[in-house]
Design a protein around this motif. Structure first.
Motif, PDB file in Angstrom:
ATOM      1  N   ASP A 160      21.298  -1.490  -1.422  1.00 48.26           N
ATOM      2  CA  ASP A 160      21.053  -2.032  -0.080  1.00 48.26           C
ATOM      3  C   ASP A 160      20.137  -1.147   0.761  1.00 48.26           C
ATOM      4  O   ASP A 160      19.192  -1.625   1.394  1.00 48.26           O
ATOM      5  CB  ASP A 160      22.381  -2.215   0.683  1.00 48.26           C
ATOM      6  N   GLN A 161      20.426   0.162   0.750  1.00 50.59           N
ATOM      7  CA  GLN A 161      19.652   1.088   1.581  1.00 50.59           C
ATOM      8  C   GLN A 161      18.186   1.112   1.156  1.00 50.59           C
ATOM      9  O   GLN A 161      17.274   1.036   1.979  1.00 50.59           O
ATOM     10  CB  GLN A 161      20.246   2.497   1.457  1.00 50.59           C
ATOM     11  N   LYS A 162      17.973   1.235  -0.143  1.00 48.67           N
ATOM     12  CA  LYS A 162      16.607   1.286  -0.661  1.00 48.67           C
ATOM     13  C   LYS A 162      15.883  -0.029  -0.387  1.00 48.67           C
ATOM     14  O   LYS A 162      14.710  -0.044   0.001  1.00 48.67           O
ATOM     15  CB  LYS A 162      16.615   1.571  -2.162  1.00 48.67           C
ATOM     16  N   PHE A 163      16.580  -1.132  -0.557  1.00 45.75           N
ATOM     17  CA  PHE A 163      15.957  -2.443  -0.374  1.00 45.75           C
ATOM     18  C   PHE A 163      15.537  -2.655   1.081  1.00 45.75           C
ATOM     19  O   PHE A 163      14.438  -3.144   1.355  1.00 45.75           O
ATOM     20  CB  PHE A 163      16.917  -3.547  -0.831  1.00 45.75           C
ATOM     21  N   LYS A 164      16.390  -2.271   2.007  1.00 42.28           N
ATOM     22  CA  LYS A 164      16.044  -2.374   3.433  1.00 42.28           C
ATOM     23  C   LYS A 164      14.830  -1.509   3.752  1.00 42.28           C
ATOM     24  O   LYS A 164      13.957  -1.895   4.544  1.00 42.28           O
ATOM     25  CB  LYS A 164      17.233  -1.960   4.304  1.00 42.28           C
ATOM     26  N   SER A 165      14.771  -0.338   3.131  1.00 45.21           N
ATOM     27  CA  SER A 165      13.629   0.565   3.346  1.00 45.21           C
ATOM     28  C   SER A 165      12.330  -0.079   2.862  1.00 45.21           C
ATOM     29  O   SER A 165      11.290   0.034   3.517  1.00 45.21           O
ATOM     30  CB  SER A 165      13.859   1.882   2.596  1.00 45.21           C
ATOM     31  N   ILE A 166      12.397  -0.744   1.718  1.00 47.80           N
ATOM     32  CA  ILE A 166      11.224  -1.446   1.178  1.00 47.80           C
ATOM     33  C   ILE A 166      10.763  -2.517   2.162  1.00 47.80           C
ATOM     34  O   ILE A 166       9.567  -2.631   2.461  1.00 47.80           O
ATOM     35  CB  ILE A 166      11.542  -2.078  -0.186  1.00 47.80           C
ATOM     36  N   LEU A 167      11.697  -3.306   2.674  1.00 46.15           N
ATOM     37  CA  LEU A 167      11.347  -4.406   3.584  1.00 46.15           C
ATOM     38  C   LEU A 167      10.730  -3.887   4.880  1.00 46.15           C
ATOM     39  O   LEU A 167       9.751  -4.466   5.380  1.00 46.15           O
ATOM     40  CB  LEU A 167      12.584  -5.251   3.896  1.00 46.15           C
ATOM     41  N   ILE A 168      11.267  -2.792   5.418  1.00 44.37           N
ATOM     42  CA  ILE A 168      10.725  -2.232   6.663  1.00 44.37           C
ATOM     43  C   ILE A 168       9.321  -1.686   6.425  1.00 44.37           C
ATOM     44  O   ILE A 168       8.405  -1.894   7.222  1.00 44.37           O
ATOM     45  CB  ILE A 168      11.669  -1.152   7.225  1.00 44.37           C
ATOM     46  N   GLY A 169       9.129  -0.977   5.321  1.00 47.66           N
ATOM     47  CA  GLY A 169       7.802  -0.468   4.994  1.00 47.66           C
ATOM     48  C   GLY A 169       6.812  -1.594   4.753  1.00 47.66           C
ATOM     49  O   GLY A 169       5.666  -1.555   5.221  1.00 47.66           O
ATOM     50  N   LEU A 170       7.272  -2.613   4.054  1.00 45.98           N
ATOM     51  CA  LEU A 170       6.427  -3.764   3.732  1.00 45.98           C
ATOM     52  C   LEU A 170       5.977  -4.511   4.987  1.00 45.98           C
ATOM     53  O   LEU A 170       4.877  -5.070   5.033  1.00 45.98           O
ATOM     54  CB  LEU A 170       7.205  -4.706   2.803  1.00 45.98           C
ATOM     55  N   ALA A 171       6.816  -4.488   6.018  1.00 44.19           N
ATOM     56  CA  ALA A 171       6.480  -5.172   7.276  1.00 44.19           C
ATOM     57  C   ALA A 171       5.206  -4.620   7.908  1.00 44.19           C
ATOM     58  O   ALA A 171       4.518  -5.331   8.647  1.00 44.19           O
ATOM     59  CB  ALA A 171       7.647  -5.057   8.257  1.00 44.19           C
ATOM     60  N   HIS A 172       4.878  -3.366   7.608  1.00 39.64           N
ATOM     61  CA  HIS A 172       3.668  -2.743   8.171  1.00 39.64           C
ATOM     62  C   HIS A 172       2.399  -3.118   7.407  1.00 39.64           C
ATOM     63  O   HIS A 172       1.306  -2.706   7.792  1.00 39.64           O
ATOM     64  CB  HIS A 172       3.818  -1.218   8.167  1.00 39.64           C
ATOM     65  N   THR A 173       2.544  -3.894   6.347  1.00 42.05           N
ATOM     66  CA  THR A 173       1.392  -4.163   5.472  1.00 42.05           C
ATOM     67  C   THR A 173       0.782  -5.549   5.651  1.00 42.05           C
ATOM     68  O   THR A 173      -0.244  -5.837   5.041  1.00 42.05           O
ATOM     69  CB  THR A 173       1.791  -4.009   3.991  1.00 42.05           C
ATOM     70  N   PHE A 174       1.387  -6.405   6.473  1.00 41.76           N
ATOM     71  CA  PHE A 174       0.942  -7.803   6.492  1.00 41.76           C
ATOM     72  C   PHE A 174      -0.462  -7.998   7.050  1.00 41.76           C
ATOM     73  O   PHE A 174      -1.191  -8.888   6.612  1.00 41.76           O
ATOM     74  CB  PHE A 174       1.964  -8.680   7.217  1.00 41.76           C
ATOM     75  N   PHE A 175      -0.855  -7.163   8.003  1.00 37.27           N
ATOM     76  CA  PHE A 175      -2.232  -7.261   8.509  1.00 37.27           C
ATOM     77  C   PHE A 175      -3.221  -6.963   7.388  1.00 37.27           C
ATOM     78  O   PHE A 175      -4.196  -7.693   7.183  1.00 37.27           O
ATOM     79  CB  PHE A 175      -2.445  -6.295   9.675  1.00 37.27           C
ATOM     80  N   ALA A 176      -2.955  -5.887   6.649  1.00 42.67           N
ATOM     81  CA  ALA A 176      -3.826  -5.513   5.528  1.00 42.67           C
ATOM     82  C   ALA A 176      -3.810  -6.589   4.453  1.00 42.67           C
ATOM     83  O   ALA A 176      -4.852  -6.947   3.889  1.00 42.67           O
ATOM     84  CB  ALA A 176      -3.388  -4.177   4.944  1.00 42.67           C
TER      85      ALA A 176
END
Length: 199
Positions: A160-176
């Motif tokens: 759960d912890q790792k997965f949430k971290s992935i989603l939060i990091g991924l949220a910063h990539t949508f513009f790119a």
């Protein structure tokens, strides 16, 4: 503006070198702090096509792929900042060597995000793996969006912890991601929507 001042840049370079020396000599309090700092250095260096960035991404990727490590929020956050920084300088389209390098580096980082996403699923998913391949190439296959719309996902117990971290990091990539390929952005968004939110 600070990053463009020659005197400040010299000072920043000294800090970066100190961080990398600490990383090489295992002087950080935690692995997550080390990966964040390496990511921040890479994000700063990624204003130019510096070959050192690729080596730093290798370090980050190796650390994040360690399945025994759940405390990795700052690593994925740092990777998200790298993608954001690479995309914010100017347009990504064109054949200019700097733009080509930035595009390819973003594509590589997006591939790492979704590879780790797949590793957190209860079963590795063929559609997600194809999405990873398409992200690395920067091109969507004709039927990929339809495949993402039909995807059925469940999360591995204990990540759960790792997965949430992935989603939060991924949220910063949508513009790119939208600048690289709008179809791929839709595929990633569709895949995220298919997650068992709230369960």
């Amino acid at each position: 503006a600070v990053g463009n001042d020659p005197q400040m840049w010299s000072f920043i370079t000294k800090i970066q070198n100190a961080i990398l020396r600490c990383s090489d000599n295992c002087l950080f309090e935690s692995e997550d702090a080390r990966v964040l700092c390496v990511g921040m250095v890479a994000a700063k260096l990624s204003r130019t096509a510096d070959a050192q960035v690729s080596e730093l991404i290798d370090v980050i990727q190796l650390s994040l792929s360690d399945n025994s490590r759940q405390t990795c929020f700052w690593g994925f956050f740092g990777m998200g900042l790298m993608v954001k920084n690479l995309a914010s300088r100017s347009e990504l389209s064109g054949s200019n060597p700097s733009k080509v390098w930035r595009r390819r580096t973003i594509q590589r980082l997006l591939g790492i995000f979704m590879t780790e996403f797949d590793a957190c699923l209860s079963e590795s998913n063929s559609t997600v793996r194809e999405l990873v391949d398409c992200l690395k190439m920067g091109e969507s296959s004709d039927d990929l969006l339809c495949m993402c719309e039909e995807i059925d996902l469940s999360i591995l117990v204990g990540v759960d912890q790792k997965f949430k971290s992935i989603l939060i990091g991924l949220a910063h990539t949508f513009f790119a991601l939208s600048a690289i390929n709008v179809k791929l952005m839709k595929c990633v968004a569709c895949t995220l929507i298919k997650l068992p939110w709230g369960s």
